[in-house]
Design an enzyme around this catalytic site. Structure first.
Site, short mmCIF file in Angstrom:
data_model
loop_
_atom_site.label_atom_id
_atom_site.label_comp_id
_atom_site.label_asym_id
_atom_site.label_seq_id
_atom_site.Cartn_x
_atom_site.Cartn_y
_atom_site.Cartn_z
N TYR A 144 0.86 -1.19 0.00
CA TYR A 144 0.00 0.00 0.00
C TYR A 144 0.89 1.23 0.00
O TYR A 144 1.81 1.34 0.82
CB TYR A 144 -0.90 0.00 1.23
CG TYR A 144 -1.84 1.18 1.29
CD1 TYR A 144 -2.87 1.31 0.37
CD2 TYR A 144 -1.69 2.18 2.26
CE1 TYR A 144 -3.74 2.40 0.41
CE2 TYR A 144 -2.55 3.26 2.31
CZ TYR A 144 -3.57 3.37 1.39
OH TYR A 144 -4.42 4.45 1.42
N ASP A 239 9.54 3.05 -0.13
CA ASP A 239 8.47 3.67 0.65
C ASP A 239 8.65 3.32 2.13
O ASP A 239 8.42 2.20 2.57
CB ASP A 239 7.12 3.17 0.13
CG ASP A 239 5.94 3.86 0.83
OD1 ASP A 239 6.19 4.62 1.79
OD2 ASP A 239 4.80 3.63 0.40
N LYS A 269 3.90 9.56 8.66
CA LYS A 269 3.57 9.02 9.99
C LYS A 269 4.48 9.56 11.09
O LYS A 269 4.26 10.67 11.58
CB LYS A 269 3.57 7.49 9.93
CG LYS A 269 2.50 7.00 8.90
CD LYS A 269 2.19 5.55 9.01
CE LYS A 269 1.29 5.06 7.91
NZ LYS A 269 -0.07 4.78 8.27
C1 LIG Z 1 3.80 2.29 3.23
C2 LIG Z 1 2.77 3.38 3.13
N1 LIG Z 1 2.86 4.29 2.15
C3 LIG Z 1 1.98 5.29 2.02
C4 LIG Z 1 0.91 5.40 2.90
C5 LIG Z 1 -0.08 6.52 2.72
O1 LIG Z 1 0.06 7.43 3.77
P1 LIG Z 1 -1.17 8.42 4.16
O2 LIG Z 1 -2.23 7.55 4.77
O3 LIG Z 1 -0.54 9.40 5.11
O4 LIG Z 1 -1.63 9.07 2.91
C6 LIG Z 1 0.78 4.48 3.93
C7 LIG Z 1 -0.37 4.58 4.86
O5 LIG Z 1 -0.68 3.69 5.60
C8 LIG Z 1 1.74 3.45 4.05
O6 LIG Z 1 1.63 2.53 5.03
#
Ligand SMILES: Cc1ncc(COP(=O)(O)O)c(C=O)c1O
Length: 433
Positions: A144, A239, A269
């Protein structure tokens, strides 16, 4: 007193599904979602005044626990000076320098601050396309990266929880620019590059997958992808929105042998300490393609918001080596206890870790990819979850999410979790499909 039932009924009348982010609706565990009014340390309190030990951690940001005094103080002091000016502030450079110091200049040349992880990955993709002049993006099934159009195909997190392949509303022409391949499968990466290499702008990978439950990369997997990507003139986007500054002081990349470099890294986060703040970072010559230095456009009214920066900087400054040691050790205690409790009642399971992130899968062999993650007795999780909730422990409301331990999880909180686990394991053992 408002009950959770009343709070949810009221929310459903004015919010689609009663929530502002799908997993919060308890869709895969059933029952009425708890509506929370406060949090302190390892605890959250719902509208009925019930206190729960929290293992959701705001889905990652609450590394130090809720309302950590140093973070609250920093936010209050920043708020007194104004909520944002639509102009630069020195704190933006402070955070960028802090990220560089923690991670190292071999990975981080420059940093662009944004407000959400979705924005960070979306911009990283645009930048990779701008840098390479190519269109295709490769992602892994079950990973994700937020909810931008091109990255929702076969995504983890809420998409996995809802058991759907993607989202309505994404044009086929956009979806066709994303190639989805199985995780931990280097042959799939090689084959994809053999077929499509000159058209691929980037591979995006969760540094360690944790949105389909925790599925760590096999040793050397990220380094091998970096090698293949770079041989083919494409970019690697690592990521670290979830793992960054959580699994170690320098994220998952810092835990690995550092024998590879990514071209772009995304954070979120923890770097906002619970307020909306995220970042993309990477090699200076690529980052300088962003406007106004270069031709790839990205902007944000709230980017680099001073109050979010104060929370993020205070969080990182308080997250010292003893905090990480404590989180690691608490995570080991809790995950061992969960495994022991399930083993004691004969429930087939596996627990996987990515540093201090972990999750339970209801299958005997640890899943290596999304296909294997889906092939588990997921029906055992809802009764397990509700037994924990009844005993005052708030777990992630989906088997496809990691458990988040914080530096504030002290003996009292940990013991409440340990006491609740045997009953939850019994409930899981009695579940039927
Ligand atoms: C690995 C990863 N990338 C991107 C995101 C997206 O972040 P946001 O919810 O702040 O848009 C998340 C959210 O859980 C994530 O776990």
């Amino acid at each position: 007193m408002t009950t959770n039932d009343e709070a949810f009924a009221r929310a459903r009348a004015v919010l689609p599904g009663g929530v502002n982010s799908p997993v919060r609706a308890y869709g895969s565990v059933g029952g009425v979602p708890r509506s929370f009014v406060s949090g302190r340390g390892p605890y959250v309190t719902d509208v009925e005044g019930r206190e729960h030990v929290d293992l959701v951690g705001a889905w990652g940001p609450a590394l130090l626990g809720h309302a950590h005094p140093a973070v609250v103080d920093a936010v209050q002091r920043a708020a007194e000076k104004g909520f944002g000016f639509g102009a630069s502030t020195p704190a933006e450079s402070d955070l960028a320098e802090l990220i560089k110091q923690r991670v190292g200049s071999e990975l981080i040349g420059k940093v662009r601050l944004v407000s959400t992880g979705t924005e960070a990955t979306m911009t990283a993709i645009r930048l990779a396309r701008g840098a390479t002049g190519r269109d295709l993006v490769v992602k892994f099934a079950g990973h994700y990266h937020g909810h931008s159009d091109g990255l929702l195909a076969d995504a983890g997190s809420g998409i996995a929880t809802l058991g759907i392949p993607g989202s309505a509303g994404i044009p086929a022409a956009v979806a066709a620019q994303t190639v989805v391949i199985p995780y931990n499968d280097l042959n799939a990466v090689r084959q994809t590059f053999a077929e499509l290499g000159p058209r691929i702008a980037a591979v995006i990978v969760e540094a360690a997958a944790a949105n389909m439950g925790v599925v760590p990369p096999e040793p050397g997997f990220n380094a091998a992808i970096a090698g293949i990507v770079h041989e083919n003139g494409a970019l690697l986007i690592l990521d670290e929105v979830l793992t960054g500054f959580r699994v170690s002081a320098s994220g998952w990349w810092g835990l690995e042998a550092n024998d590879y470099v990514a071209d772009l890294v995304t954070y979120g986060k923890v770097i906002g300490g619970g307020l909306p703040l995220a970042a993309l970072a990477g090699r200076a010559e690529i980052m300088d393609l962003l406007a106004p230095a270069g031709p790839v456009y990205q902007a944000g009214t709230l980017s680099g918001n001073p109050i979010a920066l104060a929370a993020g900087i205070a969080t990182l400054n308080s997250a010292d080596s003893s905090a990480y040691r404590h989180i690691d050790s608490a995570a080991t205690t809790i995950s061992n206890a969960a495994s022991d409790a399930l083993a004691a009642v004969g429930v087939a399971h596996s627990v996987q870790h990515a540093g201090n992130l972990f999750s339970v899968a209801f299958r005997a062999t640890p899943p290596r990819n999304y296909g294997e993650v889906k092939a588990q007795q997921a029906f055992r999780y809802p009764p397990f979850f509700h037994a924990m909730l009844d005993a005052g422990v708030s777990l992630p409301p989906s088997v496809f999410e990691a458990w988040f331990v914080s530096a504030a999880h002290d003996d009292g909180a940990i013991n409440r979790i340990l006491d609740a686990l045997p009953g939850a394991a019994r409930a899981a053992s009695q579940a039927s499909a």
